[in-house]
Design a protein around this motif. Structure first.
Motif, PDB file in Angstrom:
ATOM      1  N   PHE A  60      21.856 -21.479 -16.366  1.00  0.00           N
ATOM      2  CA  PHE A  60      20.723 -21.465 -15.441  1.00  0.00           C
ATOM      3  C   PHE A  60      19.504 -22.105 -16.101  1.00  0.00           C
ATOM      4  O   PHE A  60      19.185 -21.824 -17.256  1.00  0.00           O
ATOM      5  CB  PHE A  60      20.363 -20.032 -15.038  1.00  0.00           C
ATOM      6  N   PHE A  98      14.387 -19.672 -10.833  1.00  0.00           N
ATOM      7  CA  PHE A  98      15.679 -20.103 -11.353  1.00  0.00           C
ATOM      8  C   PHE A  98      16.343 -21.120 -10.427  1.00  0.00           C
ATOM      9  O   PHE A  98      16.189 -21.066  -9.202  1.00  0.00           O
ATOM     10  CB  PHE A  98      16.617 -18.901 -11.505  1.00  0.00           C
ATOM     11  N   GLY A  99      17.116 -22.002 -11.044  1.00  0.00           N
ATOM     12  CA  GLY A  99      17.963 -22.908 -10.290  1.00  0.00           C
ATOM     13  C   GLY A  99      19.238 -22.206  -9.865  1.00  0.00           C
ATOM     14  O   GLY A  99      19.469 -21.048 -10.219  1.00  0.00           O
ATOM     15  N   GLN A 115       9.509 -16.261 -13.211  1.00  0.00           N
ATOM     16  CA  GLN A 115      10.343 -17.423 -13.457  1.00  0.00           C
ATOM     17  C   GLN A 115      11.110 -17.768 -12.181  1.00  0.00           C
ATOM     18  O   GLN A 115      11.599 -16.875 -11.486  1.00  0.00           O
ATOM     19  CB  GLN A 115      11.327 -17.149 -14.588  1.00  0.00           C
ATOM     20  N   GLN A 152      24.699 -17.333 -18.969  1.00  0.00           N
ATOM     21  CA  GLN A 152      25.028 -15.982 -18.506  1.00  0.00           C
ATOM     22  C   GLN A 152      26.514 -15.771 -18.644  1.00  0.00           C
ATOM     23  O   GLN A 152      27.319 -16.477 -18.029  1.00  0.00           O
ATOM     24  CB  GLN A 152      24.588 -15.778 -17.048  1.00  0.00           C
ATOM     25  N   TYR A 179      13.782 -23.602 -24.832  1.00  0.00           N
ATOM     26  CA  TYR A 179      12.698 -23.599 -23.867  1.00  0.00           C
ATOM     27  C   TYR A 179      11.680 -24.670 -24.226  1.00  0.00           C
ATOM     28  O   TYR A 179      11.700 -25.233 -25.331  1.00  0.00           O
ATOM     29  CB  TYR A 179      12.036 -22.219 -23.789  1.00  0.00           C
ATOM     30  N   GLY A 198      28.853  -9.244 -19.086  1.00  0.00           N
ATOM     31  CA  GLY A 198      28.512  -8.189 -20.025  1.00  0.00           C
ATOM     32  C   GLY A 198      27.457  -8.542 -21.046  1.00  0.00           C
ATOM     33  O   GLY A 198      27.087  -7.715 -21.878  1.00  0.00           O
ATOM     34  N   MET A 199      26.952  -9.796 -20.998  1.00  0.00           N
ATOM     35  CA  MET A 199      25.976 -10.241 -22.016  1.00  0.00           C
ATOM     36  C   MET A 199      24.603 -10.477 -21.421  1.00  0.00           C
ATOM     37  O   MET A 199      23.652 -10.677 -22.142  1.00  0.00           O
ATOM     38  CB  MET A 199      26.467 -11.535 -22.670  1.00  0.00           C
ATOM     39  N   GLY A 200      24.494 -10.528 -20.133  1.00  0.00           N
ATOM     40  CA  GLY A 200      23.198 -10.831 -19.541  1.00  0.00           C
ATOM     41  C   GLY A 200      22.823 -12.282 -19.734  1.00  0.00           C
ATOM     42  O   GLY A 200      23.607 -13.110 -20.212  1.00  0.00           O
ATOM     43  N   LEU A 201      21.606 -12.603 -19.395  1.00  0.00           N
ATOM     44  CA  LEU A 201      21.075 -13.948 -19.578  1.00  0.00           C
ATOM     45  C   LEU A 201      20.544 -14.085 -21.001  1.00  0.00           C
ATOM     46  O   LEU A 201      19.765 -13.256 -21.456  1.00  0.00           O
ATOM     47  CB  LEU A 201      19.931 -14.196 -18.596  1.00  0.00           C
ATOM     48  N   LEU A 255      18.654 -16.769 -23.725  1.00  0.00           N
ATOM     49  CA  LEU A 255      17.843 -17.974 -23.784  1.00  0.00           C
ATOM     50  C   LEU A 255      18.419 -18.949 -24.803  1.00  0.00           C
ATOM     51  O   LEU A 255      18.657 -18.594 -25.960  1.00  0.00           O
ATOM     52  CB  LEU A 255      16.407 -17.600 -24.155  1.00  0.00           C
ATOM     53  N   GLY A 303      15.733 -20.937 -28.547  1.00  0.00           N
ATOM     54  CA  GLY A 303      15.769 -19.562 -28.087  1.00  0.00           C
ATOM     55  C   GLY A 303      16.737 -18.744 -28.924  1.00  0.00           C
ATOM     56  O   GLY A 303      16.889 -18.966 -30.122  1.00  0.00           O
ATOM     57  N   TYR A 306      19.139 -20.885 -19.829  1.00  0.00           N
ATOM     58  CA  TYR A 306      19.844 -19.657 -20.154  1.00  0.00           C
ATOM     59  C   TYR A 306      21.336 -19.880 -19.938  1.00  0.00           C
ATOM     60  O   TYR A 306      21.744 -20.690 -19.123  1.00  0.00           O
ATOM     61  CB  TYR A 306      19.417 -18.509 -19.235  1.00  0.00           C
TER      62      TYR A 306
END
Lengths: 114, 112
Positions: free
Chosen positions: A90, A105-106, A103, A37, A48, A40-43, A45, A58, A35
């Motif tokens: 991420f 996450f690292g 999930q 990040q 995958y 204002g855009m979020g995560l 994808l 994605g 992902y």
């Protein structure tokens, strides 16, 4: 277990350079993902994988390549870095490819492209 | 694809009160909806999952509801503490189960 590890933590690139972000997990998870990040855009994808040898795109795959030669590793390659790829990246993994699996996450890689 | 909206404004509440965060989605209803917590400079951490046929799920001070008619999930933290201050993300599976869509998150600050 180390969980999901990512290297490097920080990276600065010049436009046009290439690099590989590393991701590894030691939980024997089938599903791995990348992902980005942005504020204002979020995560979102990028790519995958549902198992070794299988990858798919994605939401935002352009400019990135992935491969999955082993269950543990899922590197993300930037072919020719652009300022628009400045972001926090991420890697995540889960037991199976299903929304019922959490999930993991690292810690993330903060990338700046000048 | 799926569009997900969370509280656009940051949420500030007094310690001890209940925080309520909203996650609204458009298009199809997911089979599963997940909530994550993210602290500054760190990756998201899974908190709770709710299935489409479940109305409510609880875990300690956390409660999640899922209303497929309203296309909405509510996330509640009761007896909030300053340590609950973080950004909370909702995530929906993409139908086929291979893709997940995340909301932009709601920043929660619990004031002592």
């Amino acid at each position: 277990n180390a969980g999901v590890t990512q290297t490097p933590k920080f990276q600065v690139l010049k436009t046009g350079q290439s690099m590989t972000l590393q991701c590894a997990q030691d939980m024997n998870h089938e599903y791995m993902s990348w992902y980005r990040q942005d504020p204002g855009m979020g995560l979102r994808l990028i790519h995958y994988s549902v198992g070794a040898g299988i990858t798919d795109q994605g939401e935002v795959p352009n400019g990135y390549n992935v491969s999955r030669s082993t269950t543990e590793d899922f590197p993300l390659r930037l072919l020719s870095a652009a300022p628009s790829q400045t972001s926090v990246y991420f890697c995540a993994s889960s037991y199976r490819t299903s929304g019922r699996n959490e999930q993991f996450f690292g810690p993330g890689t903060r990338l700046t492209v000048l | 694809s799926q569009k997900i909206e969370q509280n656009s404004e940051a949420l500030n509440i007094q310690e001890g009160k209940t925080a309520t965060l909203t996650c609204n989605y458009t298009n199809y209803s997911p089979a599963y909806l997940q909530w994550y917590r993210q602290d500054p400079g760190r990756g998201p951490v899974f908190l709770l999952l709710i299935r489409e046929n479940e109305k409510e799920k609880r875990k300690e001070r956390l409660k999640v509801t899922f209303d497929t008619t309203l296309k909405q999930s509510l996330f509640h933290i009761t007896a909030s503490q300053p340590a609950d201050s973080a950004t909370y993300l909702c995530a929906l599976d993409g139908g086929a189960g291979n893709q997940f869509y995340f909301g932009t998150g709601t920043s929660l600050t619990v004031i002592p």
